[in-house]
Write a protein that holds these residues in place. Structure first.
Motif, PDB file in Angstrom:
ATOM      1  N   THR A 100       0.839  -1.190   0.000  1.00  0.00           N
ATOM      2  CA  THR A 100       0.000   0.000   0.000  1.00  0.00           C
ATOM      3  C   THR A 100       0.882   1.251   0.000  1.00  0.00           C
ATOM      4  N   TYR A 101       0.464   2.251  -0.748  1.00  0.00           N
ATOM      5  CA  TYR A 101       1.274   3.453  -0.963  1.00  0.00           C
ATOM      6  C   TYR A 101       0.859   4.569  -0.026  1.00  0.00           C
ATOM      7  N   GLU A 102       1.849   5.163   0.644  1.00  0.00           N
ATOM      8  CA  GLU A 102       1.641   6.282   1.571  1.00  0.00           C
ATOM      9  C   GLU A 102       0.509   5.973   2.549  1.00  0.00           C
ATOM     10  N   GLY A 127       5.947   9.071  -0.225  1.00  0.00           N
ATOM     11  CA  GLY A 127       6.686   8.367  -1.268  1.00  0.00           C
ATOM     12  C   GLY A 127       7.030   6.927  -0.924  1.00  0.00           C
ATOM     13  N   LYS A 128       6.503   6.412   0.185  1.00  0.00           N
ATOM     14  CA  LYS A 128       6.881   5.079   0.658  1.00  0.00           C
ATOM     15  C   LYS A 128       5.757   4.058   0.487  1.00  0.00           C
ATOM     16  N   TRP A 129       6.181   2.803   0.411  1.00  0.00           N
ATOM     17  CA  TRP A 129       5.248   1.678   0.301  1.00  0.00           C
ATOM     18  C   TRP A 129       5.342   0.819   1.559  1.00  0.00           C
ATOM     19  N   THR A 130       4.187   0.420   2.073  1.00  0.00           N
ATOM     20  CA  THR A 130       4.133  -0.524   3.184  1.00  0.00           C
ATOM     21  C   THR A 130       3.928  -1.923   2.639  1.00  0.00           C
ATOM     22  N   GLY A 146       8.934   1.403   3.558  1.00  0.00           N
ATOM     23  CA  GLY A 146      10.190   1.929   3.068  1.00  0.00           C
ATOM     24  C   GLY A 146      10.035   2.480   1.654  1.00  0.00           C
ATOM     25  N   THR A 147      11.122   3.019   1.140  1.00  0.00           N
ATOM     26  CA  THR A 147      11.125   3.647  -0.176  1.00  0.00           C
ATOM     27  C   THR A 147      11.722   2.706  -1.217  1.00  0.00           C
ATOM     28  N   TRP A 148      11.070   2.576  -2.352  1.00  0.00           N
ATOM     29  CA  TRP A 148      11.642   1.850  -3.470  1.00  0.00           C
ATOM     30  C   TRP A 148      12.705   2.728  -4.140  1.00  0.00           C
ATOM     31  N   SER A 149      13.865   2.135  -4.411  1.00  0.00           N
ATOM     32  CA  SER A 149      14.951   2.839  -5.094  1.00  0.00           C
ATOM     33  C   SER A 149      15.140   2.237  -6.482  1.00  0.00           C
ATOM     34  N   TRP A 157      14.097  -2.312  -2.284  1.00  0.00           N
ATOM     35  CA  TRP A 157      13.253  -1.761  -1.217  1.00  0.00           C
ATOM     36  C   TRP A 157      13.706  -2.376   0.091  1.00  0.00           C
ATOM     37  N   SER A 158      13.679  -1.630   1.187  1.00  0.00           N
ATOM     38  CA  SER A 158      14.089  -2.182   2.469  1.00  0.00           C
ATOM     39  C   SER A 158      13.232  -1.616   3.591  1.00  0.00           C
ATOM     40  N   SER A 159      13.157  -2.379   4.682  1.00  0.00           N
ATOM     41  CA  SER A 159      12.383  -1.949   5.844  1.00  0.00           C
ATOM     42  C   SER A 159      12.847  -2.726   7.073  1.00  0.00           C
ATOM     43  N   GLU A 160      12.304  -2.356   8.214  1.00  0.00           N
ATOM     44  CA  GLU A 160      12.570  -3.070   9.467  1.00  0.00           C
ATOM     45  C   GLU A 160      11.258  -3.227  10.209  1.00  0.00           C
TER      46      GLU A 160
END
Length: 306
Positions: A100-102, A127-130, A146-149, A157-160
């Motif tokens: 999902t976006y923003e 600008g981030k996707w969950t 996190g943000t897709w690069s 894409w990365s997250s924690e």
């Protein structure tokens, strides 16, 4: 001069808008490329621990054939269902990822199969996707944003996020109760890589204690779609039922405004066993959506902790 300045401002704003839209489409393309037919290699191993006397667990390696199917494709929401094809006659509905976006709403794992609801600011998610990951029974698992690069043509894409123990350890280990996942997804020329830097945490009322750190990667490599003929047939018969299951879970989550706790076992049966059995019955008895939702809602009640 004023007219010229106005034109320049409008042109600049249009360029910014076009750039943002272009970035969004790049993100969507990358997410959708996660779908496909894959051979998956699973590799995990502990690499360090703060206690010098800690006994490292045996590295985990496995593999399988996995089909990832896009089941929802909306401008700012993409849902991908994973299915494991065991052989020509067995398929397991596997995990699900909702992008999902923003999205300002997030469920944060605490411990003991419980989650609390959180709210993110517009600045947090701009600008981030969950990525919302769900269990095989469509109950929550973990969520990270996190943000897709797309630098240099490389999509990542990365997250924690905190999560329950992975299935590979949940039945054999009791020495930790939370897995802090550092996840990184990278699109490759023939599939994608799901790398992880995970912290195994002992969470108590006094705080968190690090038990060990593990490295992991899941390598998704495109293979022949013919290996998934039975899986596609099975999913065609089951997908309406599971869409109804997702709707019931959405209602359950909405009805619990601050938190959610789920028991994985009730009345001697695991939650996924109960819902999988209902799915087979739904196909056999040709239940409609109203019947599916009524039976699923009733079946979930013993597993929901009040």
């Amino acid at each position: 001069m004023k007219i010229l300045n106005i034109i320049l401002v409008i042109t600049g704003l249009s360029a910014i808008g076009a750039s943002a839209q272009e970035k969004l489409e790049q993100d969507r393309k990358a997410i959708k490329s996660l779908a496909g037919f894959y051979k998956v290699n699973f590799n995990y191993g502990e690499v360090t621990a703060p206690d010098p006397n800690y006994i490292f667990s045996k590295p985990y390696k496995s593999h399988g054939n996995e089909w990832a199917e896009i089941i929802v494709d909306e401008p700012k929401r993409i849902v991908i269902q994973h299915l494991l094809a065991i052989n020509d006659s067995t398929v397991i509905k596997h995990w699900r990822q909702d992008w999902t976006y923003e999205d300002p709403e997030i469920m944060l794992y605490t411990q003991d199969n419980a989650w609390k609801k959180g709210n993110l600011t517009a600045a947090d998610v701009k600008g981030k996707w969950t990525q919302k990951v769900f269990q095989v029974d469509d109950s929550p698992r973990y969520q990270g944003y996190g943000t897709w690069s797309h630098i240099g043509g490389h999509d990542s894409w990365s997250s924690e996020a905190d999560s329950p123990l992975p299935r590979r350890e949940s039945t054999v280990r009791k020495d930790y109760n939370v897995l802090n996942r550092g996840s990184r997804i990278t699109i490759t020329t023939n599939g994608w890589m799901f790398e992880q830097d995970n912290k195994k945490i002992v969470r108590t009322p006094q705080g968190d204690k690090l038990l060990a750190i593990e490295k992991g990667y899941e390598e998704f490599t495109t293979i022949d779609t013919a290996k998934f003929a039975y899986a596609q047939k099975w999913w065609a018969s089951q997908k309406t039922y599971w869409a109804d299951v997702r709707d019931v879970w959405a209602d359950v989550i909405k009805a619990n405004p601050t938190s959610l706790k789920v028991d994985t076992r009730a009345n001697g049966k695991l939650l996924y066993e109960t819902l999988f059995t209902l799915g087979d019955e739904s196909v056999k008895e040709k239940w409609n959506t109203a019947q599916n939702k009524e039976k699923v809602k009733a079946a979930l009640q013993p597993y929901l902790v009040k």
